[in-house]
Scaffold this active site. Structure first.
Site, PDB file in Angstrom:
ATOM      1  N   LYS A 146       0.723  -1.094   0.069  1.00  0.00           N
ATOM      2  CA  LYS A 146       0.125   0.088  -0.036  1.00  0.00           C
ATOM      3  C   LYS A 146       0.948   0.907  -0.080  1.00  0.00           C
ATOM      4  CE  LYS A 146      -1.730   3.049   1.945  1.00  0.00           C
ATOM      5  NZ  LYS A 146      -1.512   4.542   1.392  1.00  0.00           N
ATOM      6  N   GLY A 164       6.836   5.573   7.738  1.00  0.00           N
ATOM      7  CA  GLY A 164       6.187   6.720   7.821  1.00  0.00           C
ATOM      8  C   GLY A 164       6.098   7.494   9.355  1.00  0.00           C
ATOM      9  N   SER A 165       5.022   8.295   9.548  1.00  0.00           N
ATOM     10  CA  SER A 165       5.177   9.012  10.648  1.00  0.00           C
ATOM     11  C   SER A 165       4.958   8.512  11.981  1.00  0.00           C
ATOM     12  CB  SER A 165       4.036  10.249  10.318  1.00  0.00           C
ATOM     13  OG  SER A 165       2.725   9.556  10.473  1.00  0.00           O
ATOM     14  N   VAL A 218       1.206   7.718  12.878  1.00  0.00           N
ATOM     15  CA  VAL A 218       0.411   6.278  12.409  1.00  0.00           C
ATOM     16  C   VAL A 218       1.290   5.101  12.731  1.00  0.00           C
ATOM     17  CG1 VAL A 218       0.011   5.468  10.026  1.00  0.00           C
ATOM     18  CG2 VAL A 218      -0.088   7.546  10.443  1.00  0.00           C
ATOM     19  N   GLY A 219       2.511   5.425  13.016  1.00  0.00           N
ATOM     20  CA  GLY A 219       3.369   4.047  13.440  1.00  0.00           C
ATOM     21  C   GLY A 219       2.857   3.796  14.614  1.00  0.00           C
ATOM     22  N   GLU A 236       9.454   2.030  10.927  1.00  0.00           N
ATOM     23  CA  GLU A 236      10.654   3.215  10.770  1.00  0.00           C
ATOM     24  C   GLU A 236       9.861   4.537  10.596  1.00  0.00           C
ATOM     25  OE1 GLU A 236      13.646   2.724  10.828  1.00  0.00           O
ATOM     26  OE2 GLU A 236      13.893   0.318  10.697  1.00  0.00           O
ATOM     27  N   CYS A 291      13.854  10.946   6.240  1.00  0.00           N
ATOM     28  CA  CYS A 291      14.045  10.614   7.903  1.00  0.00           C
ATOM     29  C   CYS A 291      15.270  10.983   8.294  1.00  0.00           C
ATOM     30  CB  CYS A 291      13.191   9.380   7.953  1.00  0.00           C
ATOM     31  SG  CYS A 291      13.989   8.270   6.962  1.00  0.00           S
ATOM     32  N   GLU A 312       9.776  16.909  14.513  1.00  0.00           N
ATOM     33  CA  GLU A 312      10.342  16.626  12.893  1.00  0.00           C
ATOM     34  C   GLU A 312       9.639  17.304  11.868  1.00  0.00           C
ATOM     35  OE1 GLU A 312       9.318  12.813  10.628  1.00  0.00           O
ATOM     36  OE2 GLU A 312      11.380  12.779  10.378  1.00  0.00           O
TER      37      GLU A 312
HETATM   38  P1  NAP Z   1       2.372   8.762   6.870  1.00  0.00           P
HETATM   39  O1  NAP Z   1       1.427   9.741   6.850  1.00  0.00           O
HETATM   40  O2  NAP Z   1       2.400   8.322   8.403  1.00  0.00           O
HETATM   41  O3  NAP Z   1       2.116   7.861   5.762  1.00  0.00           O
HETATM   42  C1  NAP Z   1       3.049   6.794   5.673  1.00  0.00           C
HETATM   43  C2  NAP Z   1       2.075   5.738   5.060  1.00  0.00           C
HETATM   44  O4  NAP Z   1       0.998   5.223   5.756  1.00  0.00           O
HETATM   45  C3  NAP Z   1       1.213   5.999   3.841  1.00  0.00           C
HETATM   46  O5  NAP Z   1       1.167   5.161   2.776  1.00  0.00           O
HETATM   47  C4  NAP Z   1      -0.193   6.261   4.291  1.00  0.00           C
HETATM   48  O6  NAP Z   1      -1.154   6.337   3.387  1.00  0.00           O
HETATM   49  C5  NAP Z   1      -0.427   5.184   5.376  1.00  0.00           C
HETATM   50  N1  NAP Z   1      -1.211   5.666   6.430  1.00  0.00           N
HETATM   51  C6  NAP Z   1      -1.904   6.876   6.651  1.00  0.00           C
HETATM   52  N2  NAP Z   1      -2.556   6.574   7.733  1.00  0.00           N
HETATM   53  C7  NAP Z   1      -2.673   5.252   7.988  1.00  0.00           C
HETATM   54  C8  NAP Z   1      -3.459   4.518   8.918  1.00  0.00           C
HETATM   55  N3  NAP Z   1      -4.026   4.976   9.811  1.00  0.00           N
HETATM   56  N4  NAP Z   1      -3.267   3.028   8.937  1.00  0.00           N
HETATM   57  C9  NAP Z   1      -2.223   2.565   7.954  1.00  0.00           C
HETATM   58  N5  NAP Z   1      -1.472   3.219   7.086  1.00  0.00           N
HETATM   59  C10 NAP Z   1      -1.841   4.762   7.232  1.00  0.00           C
HETATM   60  O7  NAP Z   1       3.894   9.609   6.572  1.00  0.00           O
HETATM   61  P2  NAP Z   1       4.227  10.350   5.325  1.00  0.00           P
HETATM   62  O8  NAP Z   1       3.550  11.540   5.389  1.00  0.00           O
HETATM   63  O9  NAP Z   1       3.810   9.378   4.096  1.00  0.00           O
HETATM   64  O10 NAP Z   1       5.693  10.171   5.316  1.00  0.00           O
HETATM   65  C11 NAP Z   1       6.463  11.206   5.984  1.00  0.00           C
HETATM   66  C12 NAP Z   1       6.893  10.557   7.515  1.00  0.00           C
HETATM   67  O11 NAP Z   1       7.632   9.293   7.157  1.00  0.00           O
HETATM   68  C13 NAP Z   1       7.932  11.517   8.269  1.00  0.00           C
HETATM   69  O12 NAP Z   1       7.371  11.595   9.404  1.00  0.00           O
HETATM   70  C14 NAP Z   1       9.317  10.751   8.036  1.00  0.00           C
HETATM   71  O13 NAP Z   1      10.108  10.811   9.129  1.00  0.00           O
HETATM   72  C15 NAP Z   1       8.744   9.468   7.766  1.00  0.00           C
HETATM   73  N6  NAP Z   1       9.578   8.505   7.335  1.00  0.00           N
HETATM   74  C16 NAP Z   1      10.537   7.701   7.935  1.00  0.00           C
HETATM   75  C17 NAP Z   1      11.609   6.925   7.259  1.00  0.00           C
HETATM   76  C18 NAP Z   1      12.420   5.956   8.162  1.00  0.00           C
HETATM   77  O14 NAP Z   1      13.014   4.944   7.476  1.00  0.00           O
HETATM   78  N7  NAP Z   1      12.353   6.018   9.584  1.00  0.00           N
HETATM   79  C19 NAP Z   1      11.691   7.078   6.049  1.00  0.00           C
HETATM   80  C20 NAP Z   1      10.822   8.051   5.155  1.00  0.00           C
HETATM   81  C21 NAP Z   1       9.927   8.631   5.997  1.00  0.00           C
HETATM   82  P3  NAP Z   1      -1.630   7.993   2.776  1.00  0.00           P
HETATM   83  O15 NAP Z   1      -0.648   8.395   1.862  1.00  0.00           O
HETATM   84  O16 NAP Z   1      -2.738   7.534   1.711  1.00  0.00           O
HETATM   85  O17 NAP Z   1      -2.092   8.783   3.812  1.00  0.00           O
END
Ligand code: NAP
Ligand code: MG
Length: 478
Positions: free
Chosen positions: A172, A225-226, A229-230, A247, A281, A380
């Site tokens: 996804k 991701g964030s 959500v994590g 992550e 990230c 962040e």
């Molecule tokens: P996000 O909003 O957490 O989204 C990540 C993924 O989760 C997307 O596919 C999102 O779908 C999905 N999602 C959203 N709500 C969900 C739920 N309730 N249940 C299951 N899945 C859900 O993060 P983002 O805005 O895409 O990315 C930015 C964040 O990712 C930043 O905080 C960054 O630090 C982090 N990040 C971390 C790493 C690492 O390796 N540590 C690497 C890259 C990014 P939608 O797109 O449809 O909302």
């Protein structure tokens, strides 16, 4: 306008709802219409992945290795087209996007080898005539949820090891970047991936993402991701004792010692903080500079930052592409304005600017004089923003660097082996860099953070097998 469905059970399935994928460098450029899949489509993907899994696990590892190898080769062969698509949908510059695509290819090739390198062990039992073996088996059906900032390499580093070790996958991708995930599915399809082994369902995280995480027929969830959500995914999977790998974010420090090579230190800071528009990230967001060189470092950093060219991701002159969308731009600008409003804090840059095309362009921001207690140094930002502070010595630098909820990467620039070694030992992060930008680029080594940056086994390299396999201990009497 091209319409894209979901890829499940080896076929393309049309969704009733479609959403436009908009280029952040030019909002008049629509890349295509992509499925906003419903839960029923996701259920179908889970059924497909479940029924394909035993056959995939029973295959010769050579078959899995060959598939992943063909996928790696196909990604490489198509790197320019895939990179152009990625730059159009995400906004990183074309060289950065092609670099990301090539990394995805390397990851598939590395895990092609891993499919053949899965070893167990054999030993005598303490009971005479009895032997014991440890073998690694697949986990089953893996739900993969990925963010928008690395549209092809993060899906690659989760899906390649999952497939190598005999699992089947439902990917996804983030709603903002469906095109790269769909392109990856096309490549797997052309490479001869059996139906149901790899499935991609595009749509909203709050809808199908949440449904995937709580689906009773999923055996593992890997998420990047964030933090917010994590944490919700950890809670949703805990009740069913489903394995989970998270992550999350970072607030990564770079320490610059007085004995550092100044040119190198400025390069590391600019690359770490601003490349990929700071949307990494692993981005450097806090810079701690030893007092004797603080002012000269700040002057050099400001001069370099002001010279960076912001523009359309596909313009060869561009060094920094746009922010991924309007919502993210508003969030980053809000954070910058919060810092600008503080007394005794100066902010250089950080302005929403116009360019030849209608995109989400932001000049990189350098924040001077904000203490660790300020929001700009605590949560962040995920944009091109670096905050610089002066520190008295290495000990103070390390204490300030560790003074954060996150623990992904910490970097130091120094010519002292003693300082580098002490920093490596005391940095409370999953990754440490010395005289390099804060990043985690190698496909064959472990990647992952501590504290609120990561949870569960590490990703990538040989470490990936910890998450994608489960150990079985067999006692046998001949
Ligand atoms: P996000 O909003 O957490 O989204 C990540 C993924 O989760 C997307 O596919 C999102 O779908 C999905 N999602 C959203 N709500 C969900 C739920 N309730 N249940 C299951 N899945 C859900 O993060 P983002 O805005 O895409 O990315 C930015 C964040 O990712 C930043 O905080 C960054 O630090 C982090 N990040 C971390 C790493 C690492 O390796 N540590 C690497 C890259 C990014 P939608 O797109 O449809 O909302
Ligand atoms: Mg987009």
């Amino acid at each position: 306008m091209e319409r894209h469905g979901a890829y499940l059970n080896g076929v393309w399935v049309v969704a009733t709802e479609l959403v436009p994928n908009v280029n952040p460098s030019d909002v008049t450029d629509v890349i295509g219409l992509f499925a906003d899949a419903d839960q029923e489509l996701l259920d179908q993907a889970v059924v497909a992945a479940r029924s394909a899994q035993p056959g995939w696990a029973a295959q010769s590892p050579q078959v899995r290795a060959d598939l992943l190898d063909r996928v790696g080769a196909a990604i490489d062969a198509d790197a320019t087209a895939l990179g152009t698509l990625l730059a159009r949908e995400e906004g990183k510059t074309l060289p950065e996007a092609i670099g990301e695509v090539r990394r995805a290819a390397q990851i598939f090739r590395f895990h092609a080898g891993e499919a053949l390198r899965l070893v167990g062990d054999f030993q005598d039992s303490i009971r005479a005539g009895v032997s014991v073996t440890h073998v690694r088996e697949p986990v089953g059906v893996v739900g993969v949820i990925t963010p928008w900032n690395f549209p092809i390499s993060i899906p690659a580093w989760k899906c390649a090891p999952a497939l190598a070790h005999g699992n089947t996958v439902i990917l996804k991708p983030a709603e903002l970047v469906p095109a790269s995930a769909i392109a990856l599915a096309e490549i797997l399809d052309r490479a001869g991936c059996p139906p149901g082994v790899f499935n991609v369902v595009t749509g909203r995280g709050s809808n199908i993402g949440a449904h995937l995480v709580s689906h009773p027929d999923i055996d593992a969830v890997t998420f990047t991701g964030s933090e917010e959500v994590g944490v919700s995914i950890a809670a949703a999977t805990a009740g069913r004792l489903v394995r989970v790998q998270l992550e999350l974010g970072g607030k990564n420090p770079l320490v610059v010692m007085a004995d550092a090579d100044l040119d190198l230190a400025v390069d590391c800071a600019v690359d770490g903080a601003f490349m990929s528009t700071g949307q990494r990230c692993t981005a450097t967001s806090r810079i701690y500079v030893e007092e004797p060189i603080y002012q000269i470092f700040v002057d050099r950093l400001l001069a370099r930052t002001e010279s960076l060219r912001i523009g359309h991701a596909l313009d060869p002159a561009t060094q920094i592409g746009p922010v991924v969308d309007g919502r993210q731009l508003a969030h980053v600008v809000d954070r910058i304005e919060g810092a600008r409003a503080l007394t005794d804090v100066q902010v250089h840059g950080g302005r929403h600017v116009r360019a030849a095309t209608d995109g989400h362009f932001l000049t990189p921001a350098v924040v001077i004089g904000a203490g660790n207690e300020c929001e700009i140094n605590r949560s962040e930002t995920f944009g091109p923003v670096a905050s610089v502070q002066s520190v008295a010595d290495l000990d103070q630098a390390i204490k300030r660097a560790n003074d954060t909820a996150y623990g992904l990467v910490a970097g130091i620039c120094t010519s002292s082996l003693r300082a580098a070694t002490e920093f490596r030992r005391r940095a409370d992060t999953g990754i440490v860099t010395v005289n390099l930008p804060t990043a985690g680029v190698d496909p064959h080594v472990a990647f992952g953070g501590r504290k609120r940056s990561g949870f569960g086994p590490k990703e990538q390299g040989r470490y990936a097998q910890e998450f994608y396999t489960q150990v079985k201990t067999a006692y046998e009497r001949a």
